[in-house]
Design an enzyme around this catalytic site. Sequence first.
Site, short mmCIF file in Angstrom:
data_model
loop_
_atom_site.label_atom_id
_atom_site.label_comp_id
_atom_site.label_asym_id
_atom_site.label_seq_id
_atom_site.Cartn_x
_atom_site.Cartn_y
_atom_site.Cartn_z
N HIS A 248 5.10 6.13 10.21
CA HIS A 248 6.02 5.04 9.83
C HIS A 248 6.17 4.87 8.31
CE1 HIS A 248 2.36 2.09 10.03
NE2 HIS A 248 2.47 2.64 8.84
N HIS B 211 1.78 -4.90 7.70
CA HIS B 211 1.13 -4.57 6.43
C HIS B 211 1.06 -5.81 5.55
CE1 HIS B 211 2.66 -0.80 8.10
NE2 HIS B 211 1.79 -0.15 7.37
N HIS C 150 -3.65 10.06 6.14
CA HIS C 150 -3.26 9.62 4.80
C HIS C 150 -4.28 8.64 4.25
CE1 HIS C 150 -1.26 6.53 7.32
NE2 HIS C 150 -0.77 5.87 6.29
N GLU D 258 -4.87 4.25 11.61
CA GLU D 258 -3.68 3.76 12.34
C GLU D 258 -3.47 4.52 13.64
OE1 GLU D 258 -1.02 2.34 8.46
OE2 GLU D 258 -0.51 4.20 9.47
O1 DHB Z 1 2.72 7.52 2.28
C1 DHB Z 1 3.01 6.41 1.88
O2 DHB Z 1 3.58 6.23 0.80
C2 DHB Z 1 2.73 5.19 2.73
C3 DHB Z 1 2.82 3.91 2.17
C4 DHB Z 1 2.59 2.78 2.98
C5 DHB Z 1 2.27 2.95 4.32
O3 DHB Z 1 2.07 1.89 5.13
C6 DHB Z 1 2.16 4.22 4.85
O4 DHB Z 1 1.82 4.33 6.16
C7 DHB Z 1 2.41 5.34 4.06
#
Ligand code: DHB
Length: 283
Positions: A12, A59, A193, A240
């Site tokens: 997302h 978030h 990530h 997540e």
């Molecule tokens: O990769 C990113 O920039 C990014 C930033 C905020 C998020 O909530 C995310 O899931 C990815």
Amino acid sequence: MARITASVYTSHVPAIGAAMDLGKTEEPYWQKVFAGYQFSREWIKANTPDVVFLVFNDHATAFSLDMIPTFAIGTAAEYAVADEGWGPRPVPKVEGHPELAAHIAQSVIQQDFDLTLVNKMDVDHGLTVPLSLMCGQTQAWPFKVIPFAVNVVQYPVPSGMRCFRLGQAIRKAVESYDEELNVQIWGTGGMSHQLQGPRAGLINKEWDNRFLDRLLDDPEGLASVSHVEYVKEAGSEGIELVMWLIARGAMADVAGGRKPTLKHRFYHVPASNTAVGHMILEN
Ligand SMILES: O=C(O)c1ccc(O)c(O)c1
């Protein structure tokens, strides 16, 4: 009777929403991301559900450190698109399904999962980016949405197994709803990530692809993966992915001798700081 006919899994990343909103999808960087959703856009047109039960994380938009529900079900008739600092995304408002949401809340709470009921909530990129990826730019989303927010931001967060079992409870709840409704369940967020600290930018292709394999073939085993493994292998935001286990728990049960059909699988690195994973399963 209502039925869960399919599940969709997708990352997302907010920059994906910005790329669509700012007309950058044809740029070489973004083309490679959106190519993975071409099949999905056709598939959703041919398989438009009445309702999507959309598992996502907020978030610090609707909730903040002031109040952090572990599992929160949206029971409202509609949800506004949140302003995350750059103004609300230019996407349609989200129409809810209060009757089905109330029924699922009743059934799931009676199955011993304590949900928070949310009658008013603005929805952020965690919910709108998956809708945009699947449906493209549109005047109105083609189905109703029940937002289901999971805390994967502030520890303690729920275990993969609790999420998987919750998905099973959601399936029972949907199947005990009297009206004939075609319901999909979407699990969103991930894949690997990490947005902060010395390991910012971490991506783990091997681990992500193993996760995708196991999501189809061994979801219950996958549900036993510990929080520490998610953080070590998939980065701090990789956690997540427990939300995907809610959607998978609501699908056909390998342990019960049934397995969903894989319709589509896509993986691409990177989109912004994140590995994009995407799968569609049909029951
Ligand atoms: O990769 C990113 O920039 C990014 C930033 C905020 C998020 O909530 C995310 O899931 C990815």
